[in-house]
Design a protein around this motif. Structure first.
Motif, PDB file in Angstrom:
ATOM      1  N   ALA A  42       4.801  -3.774  17.183  1.00  0.00           N
ATOM      2  CA  ALA A  42       5.918  -2.941  16.765  1.00  0.00           C
ATOM      3  C   ALA A  42       6.378  -3.308  15.359  1.00  0.00           C
ATOM      4  N   LEU A  43       6.426  -4.607  15.067  1.00  0.00           N
ATOM      5  CA  LEU A  43       6.856  -5.044  13.734  1.00  0.00           C
ATOM      6  C   LEU A  43       5.808  -4.689  12.678  1.00  0.00           C
ATOM      7  N   PHE A  44       4.525  -4.778  13.046  1.00  0.00           N
ATOM      8  CA  PHE A  44       3.481  -4.422  12.084  1.00  0.00           C
ATOM      9  C   PHE A  44       3.556  -2.935  11.751  1.00  0.00           C
ATOM     10  N   ALA A  45       3.838  -2.110  12.762  1.00  0.00           N
ATOM     11  CA  ALA A  45       4.000  -0.679  12.509  1.00  0.00           C
ATOM     12  C   ALA A  45       5.164  -0.430  11.560  1.00  0.00           C
ATOM     13  N   ARG A  46       6.223  -1.220  11.707  1.00  0.00           N
ATOM     14  CA  ARG A  46       7.377  -1.093  10.819  1.00  0.00           C
ATOM     15  C   ARG A  46       6.993  -1.470   9.386  1.00  0.00           C
ATOM     16  N   VAL A  47       6.171  -2.519   9.260  1.00  0.00           N
ATOM     17  CA  VAL A  47       5.719  -2.943   7.934  1.00  0.00           C
ATOM     18  C   VAL A  47       4.850  -1.858   7.301  1.00  0.00           C
ATOM     19  N   VAL A  48       3.910  -1.312   8.069  1.00  0.00           N
ATOM     20  CA  VAL A  48       2.998  -0.302   7.543  1.00  0.00           C
ATOM     21  C   VAL A  48       3.751   0.962   7.133  1.00  0.00           C
ATOM     22  N   ALA A  49       4.808   1.312   7.868  1.00  0.00           N
ATOM     23  CA  ALA A  49       5.597   2.484   7.509  1.00  0.00           C
ATOM     24  C   ALA A  49       6.235   2.309   6.133  1.00  0.00           C
ATOM     25  N   ALA A  50       6.616   1.064   5.810  1.00  0.00           N
ATOM     26  CA  ALA A  50       7.242   0.784   4.517  1.00  0.00           C
ATOM     27  C   ALA A  50       6.224   0.470   3.434  1.00  0.00           C
ATOM     28  N   ALA A  51       5.091  -0.126   3.818  1.00  0.00           N
ATOM     29  CA  ALA A  51       4.062  -0.534   2.856  1.00  0.00           C
ATOM     30  C   ALA A  51       2.685  -0.240   3.458  1.00  0.00           C
ATOM     31  N   PRO A  52       2.173   1.010   3.302  1.00  0.00           N
ATOM     32  CA  PRO A  52       0.944   1.435   3.974  1.00  0.00           C
ATOM     33  C   PRO A  52      -0.285   0.606   3.640  1.00  0.00           C
ATOM     34  N   GLY A  53      -0.274  -0.102   2.544  1.00  0.00           N
ATOM     35  CA  GLY A  53      -1.443  -0.896   2.159  1.00  0.00           C
ATOM     36  C   GLY A  53      -1.831  -1.940   3.192  1.00  0.00           C
ATOM     37  N   TYR A  54      -0.871  -2.387   3.990  1.00  0.00           N
ATOM     38  CA  TYR A  54      -1.195  -3.403   4.995  1.00  0.00           C
ATOM     39  C   TYR A  54      -2.126  -2.841   6.075  1.00  0.00           C
ATOM     40  N   ALA A  55      -2.077  -1.540   6.317  1.00  0.00           N
ATOM     41  CA  ALA A  55      -3.004  -0.934   7.277  1.00  0.00           C
ATOM     42  C   ALA A  55      -4.437  -1.066   6.782  1.00  0.00           C
ATOM     43  N   ASP A  56      -4.651  -0.942   5.469  1.00  0.00           N
ATOM     44  CA  ASP A  56      -5.990  -1.106   4.904  1.00  0.00           C
ATOM     45  C   ASP A  56      -6.470  -2.544   5.055  1.00  0.00           C
ATOM     46  N   TYR A  57      -5.559  -3.504   4.861  1.00  0.00           N
ATOM     47  CA  TYR A  57      -5.936  -4.905   5.052  1.00  0.00           C
ATOM     48  C   TYR A  57      -6.373  -5.150   6.495  1.00  0.00           C
ATOM     49  N   GLN A  58      -5.658  -4.549   7.451  1.00  0.00           N
ATOM     50  CA  GLN A  58      -6.011  -4.747   8.855  1.00  0.00           C
ATOM     51  C   GLN A  58      -7.365  -4.130   9.175  1.00  0.00           C
ATOM     52  N   LYS A  59      -7.678  -2.996   8.573  1.00  0.00           N
ATOM     53  CA  LYS A  59      -8.977  -2.353   8.807  1.00  0.00           C
ATOM     54  C   LYS A  59     -10.130  -3.180   8.255  1.00  0.00           C
ATOM     55  N   ALA A  60      -9.833  -4.034   7.275  1.00  0.00           N
ATOM     56  CA  ALA A  60     -10.892  -4.799   6.616  1.00  0.00           C
ATOM     57  C   ALA A  60     -11.327  -6.025   7.420  1.00  0.00           C
ATOM     58  N   THR A  61     -10.625  -6.362   8.492  1.00  0.00           N
ATOM     59  CA  THR A  61     -10.945  -7.577   9.245  1.00  0.00           C
ATOM     60  C   THR A  61     -10.715  -7.373  10.732  1.00  0.00           C
ATOM     61  N   ASP A  62     -11.477  -8.112  11.539  1.00  0.00           N
ATOM     62  CA  ASP A  62     -11.247  -8.112  12.988  1.00  0.00           C
ATOM     63  C   ASP A  62     -10.095  -9.030  13.365  1.00  0.00           C
ATOM     64  N   ARG A  63      -9.644  -9.855  12.410  1.00  0.00           N
ATOM     65  CA  ARG A  63      -8.516 -10.750  12.656  1.00  0.00           C
ATOM     66  C   ARG A  63      -7.235  -9.943  12.791  1.00  0.00           C
ATOM     67  N   VAL A  64      -6.423 -10.238  13.792  1.00  0.00           N
ATOM     68  CA  VAL A  64      -5.127  -9.586  13.916  1.00  0.00           C
ATOM     69  C   VAL A  64      -4.191 -10.193  12.875  1.00  0.00           C
ATOM     70  N   LEU A  65      -3.729  -9.383  11.950  1.00  0.00           N
ATOM     71  CA  LEU A  65      -2.871  -9.904  10.887  1.00  0.00           C
ATOM     72  C   LEU A  65      -1.531 -10.329  11.477  1.00  0.00           C
ATOM     73  N   PRO A  66      -1.160 -11.585  11.305  1.00  0.00           N
ATOM     74  CA  PRO A  66       0.111 -12.056  11.876  1.00  0.00           C
ATOM     75  C   PRO A  66       1.309 -11.515  11.112  1.00  0.00           C
ATOM     76  N   VAL A  67       2.358 -11.227  11.863  1.00  0.00           N
ATOM     77  CA  VAL A  67       3.642 -10.831  11.277  1.00  0.00           C
ATOM     78  C   VAL A  67       4.623 -11.967  11.521  1.00  0.00           C
ATOM     79  N   VAL A  68       5.222 -12.461  10.458  1.00  0.00           N
ATOM     80  CA  VAL A  68       6.154 -13.582  10.542  1.00  0.00           C
ATOM     81  C   VAL A  68       7.546 -13.099  10.165  1.00  0.00           C
ATOM     82  N   VAL A  69       8.506 -13.437  11.010  1.00  0.00           N
ATOM     83  CA  VAL A  69       9.896 -13.036  10.800  1.00  0.00           C
ATOM     84  C   VAL A  69      10.652 -14.204  10.169  1.00  0.00           C
TER      85      VAL A  69
END
Length: 285
Positions: free
Chosen positions: A104-131
């Protein structure tokens, strides 16, 4: 980001109160200073961020590489960090989100900064979200009288007892399938507060009282040993919290219960031994 790139960016960021020019113009960044997981040395990293109410979200994207960035590994081991926004600098507790909360937090990040979705597509690693949760600056002024310090010691212990009870309630909540960001933040903030309290006693209060009451040397040696035991329990608790992808309330509860039992016994012993000494050392009115 390459090290030399980071160094130049950090220098410009600090020189211009967070405003960047040239190829970086328009970038909105913060500087995150972490403590090395192995080295114990401080490391500063420029990161993009997304505001989420009164907290900030940062993503361990590493440009879409297959390896978690070092700063993320650092905050798992040492969650207290320093945040610089250019106009403000503050301490924070860094907590990695997991499971549905992370998504849910990653979706919030992508809504504000879509470039992070491209980073996630580039790797099988789940990109961590840190609060990043700001740690409030205390306006507390230590008492300048020993009898007032005795009262303050009881207040601190009572606050810590209350925090222990609240954490126990959170860990026992029905239907808790995973540790939420808020519950982990609460645990980590408690750990940091307790370590700070004991560090202050070991560095200042106990040496002073040991000089004033040399016949109580064995008391302060036992209290020091108890602090070491509590520190080991805190390390165990932090280690479980660091394994954010596999730790659940059921795994955490035994370690927490052990810590709570040690603390209850320690607080009772300390109050029985130290409070009378503080009262006795206080000057008469």
């Amino acid at each position: 980001m390459p090290l030399d790139f980071n160094v130049k960016l950090i220098e410009e960021f600090r020189t211009n109160a967070g405003r960047l020019g040239g190829p970086f113009e328009g970038w909105v960044l913060l500087l995150l200073t972490t403590t090395g997981a192995r080295s114990g040395r401080e490391h500063t990293t420029p990161l993009g961020f997304v505001e989420d109410g009164d907290r900030l979200l940062v993503v361990g994207s590493a440009g879409g590489s297959d390896r978690h960035p070092d700063w993320y590994r650092n905050v798992l081991a040492h969650p207290t960090v320093t945040v610089e926004t250019g106009v403000d600098t503050w301490r924070a507790t860094a907590v990695a989100a997991t499971g549905a909360e992370r998504d849910a937090l990653f979706a919030r990040v992508v809504a504000a900064a879509p470039g992070y979705a491209d980073y996630q597509k580039a790797t099988d690693r789940v990109l961590p979200v840190v609060v990043l949760h700001r740690i409030p600056v205390s306006d507390y002024t230590p008492p300048n009288r020993l009898d007032a310090l005795a009262d303050e010691l009881v207040k601190i212990h009572d606050w810590l007892r209350g925090e222990l009870a609240a954490l126990a309630e959170g860990l026992a909540a029905p239907g808790a399938a995973e540790l939420t960001v808020e519950l982990r933040r609460h645990c980590l903030t408690f750990c940091a507060g307790l370590a700070h309290h004991h560090g202050g006693e070991d560095a200042g209060l106990f040496p002073y009282l040991a000089r004033e009451f040399p016949e109580k040397a064995e008391v302060f040696e036992r209290l020091r040993v108890e602090h070491e035991g509590v520190a080991r329990a805190l390390d165990g608790l932090r280690e479980l919290l660091a394994r954010v992808d596999e730790t659940g309330p059921g795994d955490l509860r035994p370690e927490f219960d052990r810590l709570r039992a040690e603390l209850e016994a320690h607080f009772a012993h300390e109050e029985a031994e130290v409070l009378p000494l503080l009262r006795a050392a206080a000057p008469a009115p």
